[in-house]
Design a protein around this motif. Structure first.
Motif, PDB file in Angstrom:
ATOM      1  N   ARG A  27      40.947  66.180  78.631  1.00  0.00           N
ATOM      2  CA  ARG A  27      41.795  67.376  78.611  1.00  0.00           C
ATOM      3  C   ARG A  27      42.960  67.124  77.679  1.00  0.00           C
ATOM      4  NH1 ARG A  27      39.786  71.997  81.023  1.00  0.00           N
ATOM      5  NH2 ARG A  27      38.399  71.389  82.690  1.00  0.00           N
ATOM      6  N   GLY A  28      43.038  67.878  76.615  1.00  0.00           N
ATOM      7  CA  GLY A  28      44.187  67.757  75.718  1.00  0.00           C
ATOM      8  C   GLY A  28      44.236  66.424  74.993  1.00  0.00           C
ATOM      9  N   GLY A  29      45.398  66.053  74.536  1.00  0.00           N
ATOM     10  CA  GLY A  29      45.560  64.805  73.801  1.00  0.00           C
ATOM     11  C   GLY A  29      45.332  65.019  72.320  1.00  0.00           C
ATOM     12  N   GLY A  30      45.444  63.940  71.555  1.00  0.00           N
ATOM     13  CA  GLY A  30      45.174  64.025  70.135  1.00  0.00           C
ATOM     14  C   GLY A  30      46.396  64.347  69.295  1.00  0.00           C
ATOM     15  N   ASP A  31      47.605  64.390  69.912  1.00  0.00           N
ATOM     16  CA  ASP A  31      48.794  64.771  69.150  1.00  0.00           C
ATOM     17  C   ASP A  31      49.465  63.572  68.476  1.00  0.00           C
ATOM     18  OD1 ASP A  31      48.215  67.086  70.547  1.00  0.00           O
ATOM     19  OD2 ASP A  31      49.603  66.550  72.171  1.00  0.00           O
ATOM     20  N   ASP A  32      49.203  62.378  68.994  1.00  0.00           N
ATOM     21  CA  ASP A  32      49.924  61.205  68.517  1.00  0.00           C
ATOM     22  C   ASP A  32      49.145  60.525  67.390  1.00  0.00           C
ATOM     23  OD1 ASP A  32      51.153  58.786  68.128  1.00  0.00           O
ATOM     24  OD2 ASP A  32      51.531  58.440  70.267  1.00  0.00           O
ATOM     25  N   PRO A  33      49.714  60.490  66.175  1.00  0.00           N
ATOM     26  CA  PRO A  33      48.977  59.917  65.042  1.00  0.00           C
ATOM     27  C   PRO A  33      48.727  58.408  65.195  1.00  0.00           C
ATOM     28  CG  PRO A  33      51.251  60.379  64.419  1.00  0.00           C
ATOM     29  CD  PRO A  33      51.059  60.959  65.782  1.00  0.00           C
ATOM     30  N   ASP A  34      49.426  57.769  66.111  1.00  0.00           N
ATOM     31  CA  ASP A  34      49.239  56.328  66.281  1.00  0.00           C
ATOM     32  C   ASP A  34      48.274  55.998  67.411  1.00  0.00           C
ATOM     33  OD1 ASP A  34      50.903  55.708  64.180  1.00  0.00           O
ATOM     34  OD2 ASP A  34      52.701  55.787  65.451  1.00  0.00           O
ATOM     35  N   VAL A  35      47.580  57.027  67.921  1.00  0.00           N
ATOM     36  CA  VAL A  35      46.652  56.813  69.033  1.00  0.00           C
ATOM     37  C   VAL A  35      45.341  57.541  68.753  1.00  0.00           C
ATOM     38  CG1 VAL A  35      46.225  57.264  71.482  1.00  0.00           C
ATOM     39  CG2 VAL A  35      48.519  56.589  70.736  1.00  0.00           C
ATOM     40  N   VAL A  36      44.221  56.866  68.996  1.00  0.00           N
ATOM     41  CA  VAL A  36      42.919  57.538  69.036  1.00  0.00           C
ATOM     42  C   VAL A  36      42.485  57.519  70.492  1.00  0.00           C
ATOM     43  CG1 VAL A  36      40.504  57.463  68.325  1.00  0.00           C
ATOM     44  CG2 VAL A  36      42.302  56.806  66.711  1.00  0.00           C
ATOM     45  N   GLY A  37      42.469  58.670  71.119  1.00  0.00           N
ATOM     46  CA  GLY A  37      42.179  58.740  72.546  1.00  0.00           C
ATOM     47  C   GLY A  37      40.791  59.271  72.813  1.00  0.00           C
ATOM     48  N   PRO A  38      40.475  59.496  74.091  1.00  0.00           N
ATOM     49  CA  PRO A  38      39.125  59.948  74.439  1.00  0.00           C
ATOM     50  C   PRO A  38      38.757  61.299  73.845  1.00  0.00           C
ATOM     51  CG  PRO A  38      40.580  59.934  76.367  1.00  0.00           C
ATOM     52  CD  PRO A  38      41.312  59.248  75.274  1.00  0.00           C
ATOM     53  N   GLU A  39      39.778  62.134  73.542  1.00  0.00           N
ATOM     54  CA  GLU A  39      39.462  63.454  73.001  1.00  0.00           C
ATOM     55  C   GLU A  39      38.781  63.363  71.635  1.00  0.00           C
ATOM     56  OE1 GLU A  39      42.528  62.217  73.177  1.00  0.00           O
ATOM     57  OE2 GLU A  39      42.899  62.039  71.033  1.00  0.00           O
ATOM     58  N   ALA A  40      38.957  62.222  70.940  1.00  0.00           N
ATOM     59  CA  ALA A  40      38.302  62.061  69.638  1.00  0.00           C
ATOM     60  C   ALA A  40      36.811  61.796  69.811  1.00  0.00           C
ATOM     61  CB  ALA A  40      38.941  60.908  68.866  1.00  0.00           C
ATOM     62  N   MET A  41      36.397  61.447  71.014  1.00  0.00           N
ATOM     63  CA  MET A  41      34.983  61.164  71.318  1.00  0.00           C
ATOM     64  C   MET A  41      34.393  60.201  70.299  1.00  0.00           C
ATOM     65  SD  MET A  41      33.315  63.699  73.631  1.00  0.00           S
ATOM     66  CE  MET A  41      33.711  65.293  74.267  1.00  0.00           C
ATOM     67  N   ASP A  51      50.885  46.992  61.543  1.00  0.00           N
ATOM     68  CA  ASP A  51      50.061  47.625  60.513  1.00  0.00           C
ATOM     69  C   ASP A  51      48.566  47.514  60.831  1.00  0.00           C
ATOM     70  OD1 ASP A  51      49.810  44.974  60.200  1.00  0.00           O
ATOM     71  OD2 ASP A  51      50.279  44.915  58.046  1.00  0.00           O
ATOM     72  N   ARG A  52      48.263  47.172  62.088  1.00  0.00           N
ATOM     73  CA  ARG A  52      46.855  47.110  62.485  1.00  0.00           C
ATOM     74  C   ARG A  52      46.604  48.045  63.662  1.00  0.00           C
ATOM     75  NH1 ARG A  52      44.470  41.197  62.888  1.00  0.00           N
ATOM     76  NH2 ARG A  52      46.145  40.784  64.376  1.00  0.00           N
ATOM     77  N   TRP A  53      45.326  48.163  64.014  1.00  0.00           N
ATOM     78  CA  TRP A  53      44.947  48.976  65.169  1.00  0.00           C
ATOM     79  C   TRP A  53      44.368  48.066  66.244  1.00  0.00           C
ATOM     80  CZ3 TRP A  53      45.593  54.267  65.561  1.00  0.00           C
ATOM     81  CH2 TRP A  53      45.930  54.961  64.388  1.00  0.00           C
ATOM     82  N   LEU A  54      44.828  48.243  67.476  1.00  0.00           N
ATOM     83  CA  LEU A  54      44.197  47.559  68.603  1.00  0.00           C
ATOM     84  C   LEU A  54      43.134  48.507  69.158  1.00  0.00           C
ATOM     85  CD1 LEU A  54      44.028  45.155  70.555  1.00  0.00           C
ATOM     86  CD2 LEU A  54      45.680  46.357  72.019  1.00  0.00           C
ATOM     87  N   VAL A  55      41.882  48.067  69.072  1.00  0.00           N
ATOM     88  CA  VAL A  55      40.754  48.921  69.469  1.00  0.00           C
ATOM     89  C   VAL A  55      40.249  48.465  70.830  1.00  0.00           C
ATOM     90  CG1 VAL A  55      38.436  49.688  68.845  1.00  0.00           C
ATOM     91  CG2 VAL A  55      40.106  49.219  67.052  1.00  0.00           C
ATOM     92  N   THR A  56      39.917  49.423  71.681  1.00  0.00           N
ATOM     93  CA  THR A  56      39.358  49.060  72.981  1.00  0.00           C
ATOM     94  C   THR A  56      38.199  49.991  73.311  1.00  0.00           C
ATOM     95  OG1 THR A  56      39.856  48.670  75.317  1.00  0.00           O
ATOM     96  CG2 THR A  56      40.952  50.520  74.280  1.00  0.00           C
ATOM     97  N   THR A  57      37.337  49.531  74.180  1.00  0.00           N
ATOM     98  CA  THR A  57      36.203  50.359  74.575  1.00  0.00           C
ATOM     99  C   THR A  57      35.770  49.972  75.975  1.00  0.00           C
ATOM    100  OG1 THR A  57      34.019  51.162  73.922  1.00  0.00           O
ATOM    101  CG2 THR A  57      34.417  48.820  73.645  1.00  0.00           C
ATOM    102  N   ALA A  58      35.073  50.893  76.639  1.00  0.00           N
ATOM    103  CA  ALA A  58      34.578  50.629  77.995  1.00  0.00           C
ATOM    104  C   ALA A  58      33.149  51.131  78.087  1.00  0.00           C
ATOM    105  CB  ALA A  58      35.445  51.340  79.026  1.00  0.00           C
ATOM    106  N   ASP A  59      32.367  50.455  78.897  1.00  0.00           N
ATOM    107  CA  ASP A  59      30.940  50.733  78.911  1.00  0.00           C
ATOM    108  C   ASP A  59      30.368  50.365  80.277  1.00  0.00           C
ATOM    109  OD1 ASP A  59      28.771  51.616  77.484  1.00  0.00           O
ATOM    110  OD2 ASP A  59      28.916  50.086  75.929  1.00  0.00           O
ATOM    111  N   ALA A  60      29.479  51.186  80.810  1.00  0.00           N
ATOM    112  CA  ALA A  60      28.773  50.823  82.044  1.00  0.00           C
ATOM    113  C   ALA A  60      27.287  50.731  81.727  1.00  0.00           C
ATOM    114  CB  ALA A  60      29.022  51.854  83.129  1.00  0.00           C
ATOM    115  N   HIS A  61      26.606  49.831  82.394  1.00  0.00           N
ATOM    116  CA  HIS A  61      25.219  49.557  82.044  1.00  0.00           C
ATOM    117  C   HIS A  61      24.336  49.649  83.280  1.00  0.00           C
ATOM    118  CE1 HIS A  61      26.907  48.117  78.262  1.00  0.00           C
ATOM    119  NE2 HIS A  61      27.856  47.626  79.045  1.00  0.00           N
TER     120      HIS A  61
END
Lengths: 339, 379
Positions: A27-41, A51-61
């Motif tokens: 729901r919503g999100g995507g306004d902060d240029p320094d964040v890639v959130g779930p709304e970006a899918m 000057d770098r990006w900390l990337v994270t991900t979650a996964d269920a198997h």
């Protein structure tokens, strides 16, 4: 009324799943240029750190059977997480977490096998498990064993989903459909022996080579997991308002996968891969990308399979050599046909 | 990727395909205003035609329509309702994947599953038998759909002596009477038929001879590779244009005149023809396959008291799940194309199908929705 209940199809990686995520979870999100959130899918999320990006991900198997030709749920958990990070440009995963949910009565030896696979896959990917959790549930409350994982790593340059335009080329890093068809064949006991093996593998090294070879000409990168190559291309076509034409004759599909697909009535393009990525590059970078990929054992069968077009936005068209047709967008779990 | 290119080239050779397409175009050049209309009766044919993109290149003087060739599509809503009801009675129901999402009067088997009913997806009858064996205390009903090709496998399972908790709910159908219905329709545009190569592998092509004579329309047995299809289309158009109502076998590597004797023996040992309801079409005489009385101990209709329900002739309008503007019936008999239906792709999609033809991978509507194949896809 029945539409309000979640069905199996909602978890199959197709458009139904995307609709569910959009409806309930994002729901919503995507306004902060320094964040890639779930709304970006995208394959993972990211926050800018210096000057770098900390990337994270979650996964269920959840895979049945948990041990399948070419791998098991442990290897799947590590590779799935490492690959999601790599697809965002984070090719040196700093660490993972793994949560294991086990059904009462599950065999300790099977857990040991799964853990050994986790360790081996981490070594392959050059990462480690930093933390974990274990839960036991009652008989029948969970089917055998479920793994949930997370991972994080830095990306100097974030690879996003939205840079594709007409004229760009589509590359696949290797043979299509092996994982999904190997698991389905095992589940349905098709007796194909060891001809069909899951391709489950960590792609971070391969992606690092690719990024080094083509730089900013790499404009799209997604691992073709649930929903397969079709789901990935439809998502990219949709997000970029472009169409894609695939060359049927160029698709690298093994004989075993082709045979299993025909038997099951399932198109290899809509089943999961666990060691393949769809790569979008600018037209001038095709040869460099293919050379870099093919230099790595995991990219040996890499092939240029299509082109991005301005027309038919959101659609994927297959040129069969005879004529043209649409590629099906996977919606739910692929169902076998009856005759 | 490797060796099998050789095989594929034999039946999937674009150069030969173009030659056949040129021939089709030449044959039908003066029929653009009134296209030669051929009917095939097989979802697998439509799949193959669509999958290879052939619809995008067929000439305008040829209209290739699909008849009642989707067994899932013509399974009656009452039979689906009965299968749903069985799950509520604690019975496990096993069936083919295509069948699970087809709506009955109110619910599909997928809905029954979401409600907690035990619905098992199987790839073949043998798997259903194994499921029954694994849980001998629980009755398992195999909801058996499909044409004579699939019915043979059901027959073989029954002849092999399945366990006592295994039952067959037969919704199997027999294609030739349905072709007859289409051929006999007074306003039909169909000038020739393309018979399904796999069904004919079982039944042989001899049985089509009297039909071709009686209807005055050629019947060509067609295979499933692109060149099989194009060659059969060329031959059928030639026979239509020359006014020759004969049967020709263009799938000789599989199909013979008398058919597969062993399979036919099993089929008719286990099944007999009865009057049945074809969803969206009508009640048809001798077009459903019922278990013979000798197999009553495995017959779910007997064990669970499921009488065969018939509609009142053509029931499209009377069907409670069919809105009046829906054109399933017209589509199933080849009188309309999916995109003639106002619901197609709008109210009726694979996610929320209104008609069965949008559910099954053998259904004309589903195939058209999935593959497109319309000329606008061209380069």
């Amino acid at each position: 009324m029945s539409d309000d209940r979640i069905k199996m199809a909602h978890g199959a990686g197709g458009s139904l799943m995307r609709d569910l995520i959009g409806d309930v979870f994002v729901r919503g999100g995507g306004d902060d240029p320094d964040v890639v959130g779930p709304e970006a899918m995208e394959d993972g999320g990211a926050v800018r750190v210096g000057d770098r990006w900390l990337v994270t991900t979650a996964d269920a198997h959840v895979v049945a059977p948990a041990f399948f030709p070419g791998g098991d749920i442990g290897r799947l958990a590590v590779c799935g997480t490492v690959n999601d990070l790599a697809m965002m440009g984070a090719t040196a995963p700093l660490g993972l977490t793994i949560t294991v949910v086990v059904e009462e009565g599950y065999g300790r030896d099977d857990l040991r096998r799964i853990q050994a696979s986790i360790d081996a896959a981490c070594a392959e990917a050059g990462t480690r498990v930093l933390a974990g959790d274990t839960k036991v549930m009652g008989k029948g409350e969970v089917d055998g064993v479920v793994l949930s994982s997370a991972g994080f790593g830095f990306a100097d340059r974030l690879v996003r989903d939205r840079g594709m335009r007409a004229g760009d080329r589509v590359i696949i890093t290797g043979s299509i459909g092996d994982h999904g068809l190997a698991v389905m064949s095992a589940r349905h006991d098709l007796g194909l022996g060891d001809q069909l093996q899951s391709d489950v593998a960590p792609l971070n090294t391969l992606v690092a080579r690719l990024m080094e070879a083509v730089g900013d000409d790499l404009v799209g990168l997604k691992d073709a997991t649930r929903g397969g190559v079709s789901a990935v291309l439809h998502e990219l076509a949709d997000k970029n308002g472009a169409g894609v034409v695939l060359d049927d004759v160029a698709l690298p599909i093994s004989d075993a996968a082709r045979a299993a697909g025909e038997l099951l009535g399932v198109d290899p393009l809509v089943v999961a891969n666990e060691g393949k990525a769809v790569v979008i590059v600018r037209p001038g970078a095709v040869e460099a990308a293919l050379a870099a990929l093919r230099a790595d054992p995991l990219g040996r069968d890499a092939a240029a399979i299509g082109e991005v077009i301005a027309d038919h936005a959101g659609r994927v068209i297959v040129d069969t050599g005879f004529g043209r047709r649409l590629l099906a967008e996977p919606r739910g779990e692929p169902l076998p046909r009856i005759c | 990727m490797s060796a099998p290119q050789v095989d594929r080239l034999q039946f999937r050779d674009p150069v030969r395909a173009r030659a056949l397409l040129d021939r089709l175009r030449a044959l039908t050049a003066d029929r653009v205003d009134r296209p030669v209309t051929l009917m095939h009766v097989c979802g697998t044919h439509e799949q193959a035609i669509a999958r290879f993109g052939l619809r995008s290149v067929l000439p305008p003087g040829l209209d290739l329509v699909m008849g009642p060739g989707c067994p899932v599509c013509v399974t009656s809503a009452a039979e689906i309702d009965a299968a749903v009801d069985l799950t509520r009675r604690g019975v496990r129901v096993a069936t083919y994947g295509d069948m699970i999402r087809v709506p009955g009067t109110t619910l599909s088997l997928a809905d029954a599953q979401a409600e907690g009913g035990r619905v098992e997806l199987v790839y073949g009858v043998d798997q259903a038998v194994e499921l029954a064996r694994a849980e001998p205390e629980t009755p398992l009903v195999f909801f058996a759909t499909g044409f004579e090709t699939t019915a043979v496998t059901t027959a073989a399972a029954l002849l092999a002596g399945p366990p006592d908790n295994f039952f067959v709910y037969s919704a199997h159908k027999y294609v030739p009477p349905a072709m007859e219905v289409v051929a006999a329709m007074p306003d039909t545009r169909v000038e020739g038929f393309l018979a399904a190569g796999h069904a004919a592998t079982i039944t042989g092509f001899d049985l089509f001879e009297p039909m071709a004579r009686a209807w005055g329309k050629p019947i060509v047995i067609m295979g499933f590779e692109p060149l099989d299809i194009l060659a059969a289309l060329v031959r059928a158009v030639e026979l239509v244009i020359s006014g020759t109502p004969t049967v020709e076998n263009l799938f000789p590597r599989c199909v013979t005149g008398p058919g597969n004797g062993r399979a036919l023996g099993a089929l008719w040992q286990v099944f007999e023809l009865t009057r049945g309801h074809w969803r969206g079409i009508a009640d048809l005489d001798a077009a459903d396959l019922d278990l013979r009385p000798e197999f009553a101990r495995w017959d779910a209709r007997v064990r669970f008291d499921l009488p065969r329900q018939l509609g009142d002739g053509d029931d499209t309008a009377a069907c409670p799940v069919c809105p009046p503007q829906q054109r399933c019936g017209d589509i199933l008999v080849g009188n309309a194309r999916p995109d003639d239906c106002p619901l197609f792709g709008r109210a009726c999609t694979p996610d929320s199908p209104v008609g069965a033809s949008m559910v099954s991978s053998e259904g004309m509507c589903r195939i058209w929705f999935q593959y497109g194949g319309r000329p606008e896809l061209g380069p």
